[in-house]
Scaffold this motif. Structure first.
Motif, PDB file in Angstrom:
ATOM      1  N   ALA A  35       0.708  -1.276  -0.146  1.00 16.48           N
ATOM      2  CA  ALA A  35      -0.034  -0.406   0.118  1.00 16.48           C
ATOM      3  C   ALA A  35       0.646   1.344   0.028  1.00 16.48           C
ATOM      4  O   ALA A  35       0.617   2.033  -0.387  1.00 16.48           O
ATOM      5  N   ARG A  36       2.130   1.339   0.763  1.00 14.80           N
ATOM      6  CA  ARG A  36       2.783   2.026   0.418  1.00 14.80           C
ATOM      7  C   ARG A  36       4.637   2.243  -0.366  1.00 14.80           C
ATOM      8  O   ARG A  36       4.641   3.508  -0.809  1.00 14.80           O
ATOM      9  N   ALA A  37       4.146   1.677  -1.567  1.00 15.34           N
ATOM     10  CA  ALA A  37       4.808   1.668  -2.806  1.00 15.34           C
ATOM     11  C   ALA A  37       5.099   2.588  -3.353  1.00 15.34           C
ATOM     12  O   ALA A  37       3.325   2.692  -4.223  1.00 15.34           O
ATOM     13  N   ARG A  38       6.235   3.070  -3.555  1.00 13.32           N
ATOM     14  CA  ARG A  38       6.356   3.889  -4.495  1.00 13.32           C
ATOM     15  C   ARG A  38       6.718   2.945  -6.026  1.00 13.32           C
ATOM     16  O   ARG A  38       7.755   3.040  -5.964  1.00 13.32           O
ATOM     17  N   LEU A  39       5.970   3.554  -7.467  1.00 11.19           N
ATOM     18  CA  LEU A  39       6.070   2.676  -8.240  1.00 11.19           C
ATOM     19  C   LEU A  39       6.224   3.830  -8.786  1.00 11.19           C
ATOM     20  O   LEU A  39       6.714   3.370 -10.543  1.00 11.19           O
ATOM     21  N   VAL A  40       5.955   5.195  -9.167  1.00  7.45           N
ATOM     22  CA  VAL A  40       6.357   6.430 -10.138  1.00  7.45           C
ATOM     23  C   VAL A  40       7.058   7.096  -9.066  1.00  7.45           C
ATOM     24  O   VAL A  40       6.425   7.903  -7.706  1.00  7.45           O
ATOM     25  N   PRO A  41       7.570   8.418  -9.698  1.00  9.34           N
ATOM     26  CA  PRO A  41       8.263   9.450  -9.080  1.00  9.34           C
ATOM     27  C   PRO A  41       7.599  10.341  -8.352  1.00  9.34           C
ATOM     28  O   PRO A  41       8.088  10.768  -7.590  1.00  9.34           O
ATOM     29  N   PRO A  46      -0.542   3.706  -3.497  1.00 11.49           N
ATOM     30  CA  PRO A  46      -2.198   3.017  -3.270  1.00 11.49           C
ATOM     31  C   PRO A  46      -3.075   3.840  -2.046  1.00 11.49           C
ATOM     32  O   PRO A  46      -3.683   4.338  -2.178  1.00 11.49           O
ATOM     33  N   LEU A  47      -1.722   3.889  -1.030  1.00 12.07           N
ATOM     34  CA  LEU A  47      -2.579   4.577   0.170  1.00 12.07           C
ATOM     35  C   LEU A  47      -2.602   5.315   0.089  1.00 12.07           C
ATOM     36  O   LEU A  47      -3.627   6.732   0.772  1.00 12.07           O
ATOM     37  N   GLY A  48      -1.793   6.431  -0.225  1.00 17.81           N
ATOM     38  CA  GLY A  48      -1.736   8.071  -1.019  1.00 17.81           C
ATOM     39  C   GLY A  48      -2.798   8.332  -1.109  1.00 17.81           C
ATOM     40  O   GLY A  48      -2.826   8.980  -1.307  1.00 17.81           O
ATOM     41  N   LEU A  49      -3.308   7.719  -2.689  1.00 21.91           N
ATOM     42  CA  LEU A  49      -3.963   8.163  -3.082  1.00 21.91           C
ATOM     43  C   LEU A  49      -5.466   7.921  -2.415  1.00 21.91           C
ATOM     44  O   LEU A  49      -6.318   8.909  -2.321  1.00 21.91           O
ATOM     45  N   VAL A  50      -5.876   7.560  -1.467  1.00 21.51           N
ATOM     46  CA  VAL A  50      -6.600   7.456  -0.474  1.00 21.51           C
ATOM     47  C   VAL A  50      -6.798   8.203   0.503  1.00 21.51           C
ATOM     48  O   VAL A  50      -7.901   8.867   0.642  1.00 21.51           O
ATOM     49  N   ALA A 139     -12.823   9.635  -9.653  1.00 23.41           N
ATOM     50  CA  ALA A 139     -12.222   9.012 -11.217  1.00 23.41           C
ATOM     51  C   ALA A 139     -10.703   8.784 -11.736  1.00 23.41           C
ATOM     52  O   ALA A 139     -10.669   7.435 -11.566  1.00 23.41           O
ATOM     53  N   ARG A 140     -10.519   9.756 -12.027  1.00 15.30           N
ATOM     54  CA  ARG A 140      -8.554   9.460 -12.311  1.00 15.30           C
ATOM     55  C   ARG A 140      -7.846   9.246 -11.357  1.00 15.30           C
ATOM     56  O   ARG A 140      -7.769   8.550 -11.520  1.00 15.30           O
ATOM     57  N   HIS A 141      -8.072   9.192  -9.633  1.00 13.41           N
ATOM     58  CA  HIS A 141      -7.276   9.198  -9.101  1.00 13.41           C
ATOM     59  C   HIS A 141      -7.168   7.043  -8.470  1.00 13.41           C
ATOM     60  O   HIS A 141      -6.745   6.762  -8.212  1.00 13.41           O
ATOM     61  N   ALA A 142      -8.972   6.984  -9.271  1.00  9.88           N
ATOM     62  CA  ALA A 142      -8.886   5.793  -8.913  1.00  9.88           C
ATOM     63  C   ALA A 142      -8.597   5.106 -10.211  1.00  9.88           C
ATOM     64  O   ALA A 142      -7.744   3.597 -10.381  1.00  9.88           O
ATOM     65  N   GLY A 143      -8.505   5.525 -11.006  1.00  9.01           N
ATOM     66  CA  GLY A 143      -7.570   4.925 -12.333  1.00  9.01           C
ATOM     67  C   GLY A 143      -5.898   4.698 -12.252  1.00  9.01           C
ATOM     68  O   GLY A 143      -5.991   3.221 -12.718  1.00  9.01           O
ATOM     69  N   HIS A 144      -5.548   5.646 -11.666  1.00 10.13           N
ATOM     70  CA  HIS A 144      -3.994   5.757 -11.045  1.00 10.13           C
ATOM     71  C   HIS A 144      -4.134   4.700 -10.101  1.00 10.13           C
ATOM     72  O   HIS A 144      -3.320   4.245 -10.519  1.00 10.13           O
ATOM     73  N   GLY A 145      -4.673   4.633  -9.152  1.00  8.38           N
ATOM     74  CA  GLY A 145      -4.536   3.689  -8.512  1.00  8.38           C
ATOM     75  C   GLY A 145      -4.593   1.790  -8.979  1.00  8.38           C
ATOM     76  O   GLY A 145      -3.670   1.068  -8.422  1.00  8.38           O
ATOM     77  N   ASP A 146      -6.112   1.716  -9.856  1.00 14.04           N
ATOM     78  CA  ASP A 146      -5.761   0.503 -10.543  1.00 14.04           C
ATOM     79  C   ASP A 146      -4.794  -0.158 -11.084  1.00 14.04           C
ATOM     80  O   ASP A 146      -4.344  -1.190 -10.869  1.00 14.04           O
ATOM     81  N   ILE A 147      -3.712   0.761 -11.409  1.00  9.64           N
ATOM     82  CA  ILE A 147      -2.652   0.671 -12.410  1.00  9.64           C
ATOM     83  C   ILE A 147      -1.711   0.796 -11.474  1.00  9.64           C
ATOM     84  O   ILE A 147      -1.185  -1.086 -11.535  1.00  9.64           O
ATOM     85  N   LEU A 148      -1.712   1.408 -10.196  1.00 10.95           N
ATOM     86  CA  LEU A 148      -0.456   0.700  -9.564  1.00 10.95           C
ATOM     87  C   LEU A 148      -0.435  -0.443  -8.999  1.00 10.95           C
ATOM     88  O   LEU A 148       0.259  -1.314  -8.335  1.00 10.95           O
ATOM     89  N   VAL A 149      -1.937  -0.818  -8.713  1.00  9.67           N
ATOM     90  CA  VAL A 149      -2.508  -2.343  -7.681  1.00  9.67           C
ATOM     91  C   VAL A 149      -2.336  -2.982  -8.932  1.00  9.67           C
ATOM     92  O   VAL A 149      -1.981  -4.039  -8.328  1.00  9.67           O
ATOM     93  N   GLU A 150      -2.339  -3.031  -9.989  1.00  7.06           N
ATOM     94  CA  GLU A 150      -1.878  -3.998 -10.940  1.00  7.06           C
ATOM     95  C   GLU A 150      -0.569  -4.426 -11.263  1.00  7.06           C
ATOM     96  O   GLU A 150       0.044  -5.583 -11.103  1.00  7.06           O
ATOM     97  N   LEU A 152       1.415  -3.883  -8.863  1.00  5.37           N
ATOM     98  CA  LEU A 152       2.178  -4.720  -7.475  1.00  5.37           C
ATOM     99  C   LEU A 152       2.068  -6.245  -7.136  1.00  5.37           C
ATOM    100  O   LEU A 152       2.059  -7.220  -6.631  1.00  5.37           O
ATOM    101  N   VAL A 153       0.545  -6.413  -8.290  1.00  7.74           N
ATOM    102  CA  VAL A 153      -0.544  -8.195  -7.884  1.00  7.74           C
ATOM    103  C   VAL A 153       0.761  -8.380  -9.046  1.00  7.74           C
ATOM    104  O   VAL A 153       1.045 -10.606  -8.968  1.00  7.74           O
ATOM    105  N   ALA A 154       1.713  -8.412 -10.229  1.00  6.85           N
ATOM    106  CA  ALA A 154       2.118  -8.206 -11.018  1.00  6.85           C
ATOM    107  C   ALA A 154       3.457  -8.285 -10.480  1.00  6.85           C
ATOM    108  O   ALA A 154       4.147  -9.772 -10.496  1.00  6.85           O
ATOM    109  N   ARG A 155       4.081  -7.816  -9.245  1.00  7.87           N
ATOM    110  CA  ARG A 155       5.413  -8.175  -8.764  1.00  7.87           C
ATOM    111  C   ARG A 155       5.359  -9.424  -7.763  1.00  7.87           C
ATOM    112  O   ARG A 155       6.122 -10.297  -7.184  1.00  7.87           O
ATOM    113  N   ARG A 156       3.950  -9.058  -6.825  1.00  3.21           N
ATOM    114  CA  ARG A 156       3.207 -10.343  -6.226  1.00  3.21           C
ATOM    115  C   ARG A 156       4.002 -12.305  -7.437  1.00  3.21           C
ATOM    116  O   ARG A 156       3.894 -13.158  -6.704  1.00  3.21           O
ATOM    117  N   GLN A 157       3.348 -12.115  -8.482  1.00  2.71           N
ATOM    118  CA  GLN A 157       3.531 -12.841  -9.246  1.00  2.71           C
ATOM    119  C   GLN A 157       4.662 -13.637  -9.901  1.00  2.71           C
ATOM    120  O   GLN A 157       4.509 -14.760 -10.116  1.00  2.71           O
TER     121      GLN A 157
END
Length: 158
Positions: A35-41, A46-50, A139-150, A152-157
């Protein structure tokens, strides 16, 4: 009520609530580290978006519509600071704060006329504008978050 056939008020409120649900859903299944992972500069996580979405609710509904001074709401002066996370910010505390802010926002908007106006930087805005703006912002931030979560899930897998 089915928002597809709703009147203007129910449609706007229903669309805002759909986006609120998307925002809170960003944290589902994420660990504290993910939730705290920074994947962009930027400060976007995800946590910051919420946490930022909580700020958005409080700025627009609690401050602007209800008239509570920003200082009383402990809102940062700089919008970018609303993404900053402290040690006290966890998935559970940030989620709970957001859910509470949304409930308070609903209560504030309830019973107010869509044409009621509020001061904004560039002039007056209506409650109709505020609700429409929230749909767009969340909606804009939910889209940002969707990409970040995607990611993160890919990293896990991997």
């Amino acid at each position: 009520m089915d928002i597809l056939l709703a009147d203007e008020r129910a449609l706007l409120e229903g669309m805002v609530d759909r986006q609120r649900n998307e925002i809170v859903g960003l944290l589902e299944g994420l660990s504290e580290d993910e939730a705290r992972a920074r994947l962009v500069p930027s400060r976007t996580t995800p946590l910051g978006l919420v946490k930022h979405a909580t700020f958005v609710e409080r700025v627009w509904f609690h401050h602007r519509v209800a008239g509570v001074p920003r200082a009383d709401l402990a809102l940062p002066d700089d919008v970018d600071d609303s993404f900053l996370l402290g040690d006290e910010d966890t998935v559970e505390t940030v989620r709970a704060s957001y859910v509470d802010a949304c409930a308070r926002s609903r209560a504030i908007a309830s019973g107010r006329d869509l044409n009621e106006t509020y001061r904004w930087h560039s002039g007056d805005v209506s409650l109709r504008f505020v609700l429409t703006h929230l749909v767009q912002e969340l909606a804009r931030h939910a889209g940002h978050g969707d990409i970040l979560v995607e990611q993160l899930v890919a990293r896990r897998q991997a």
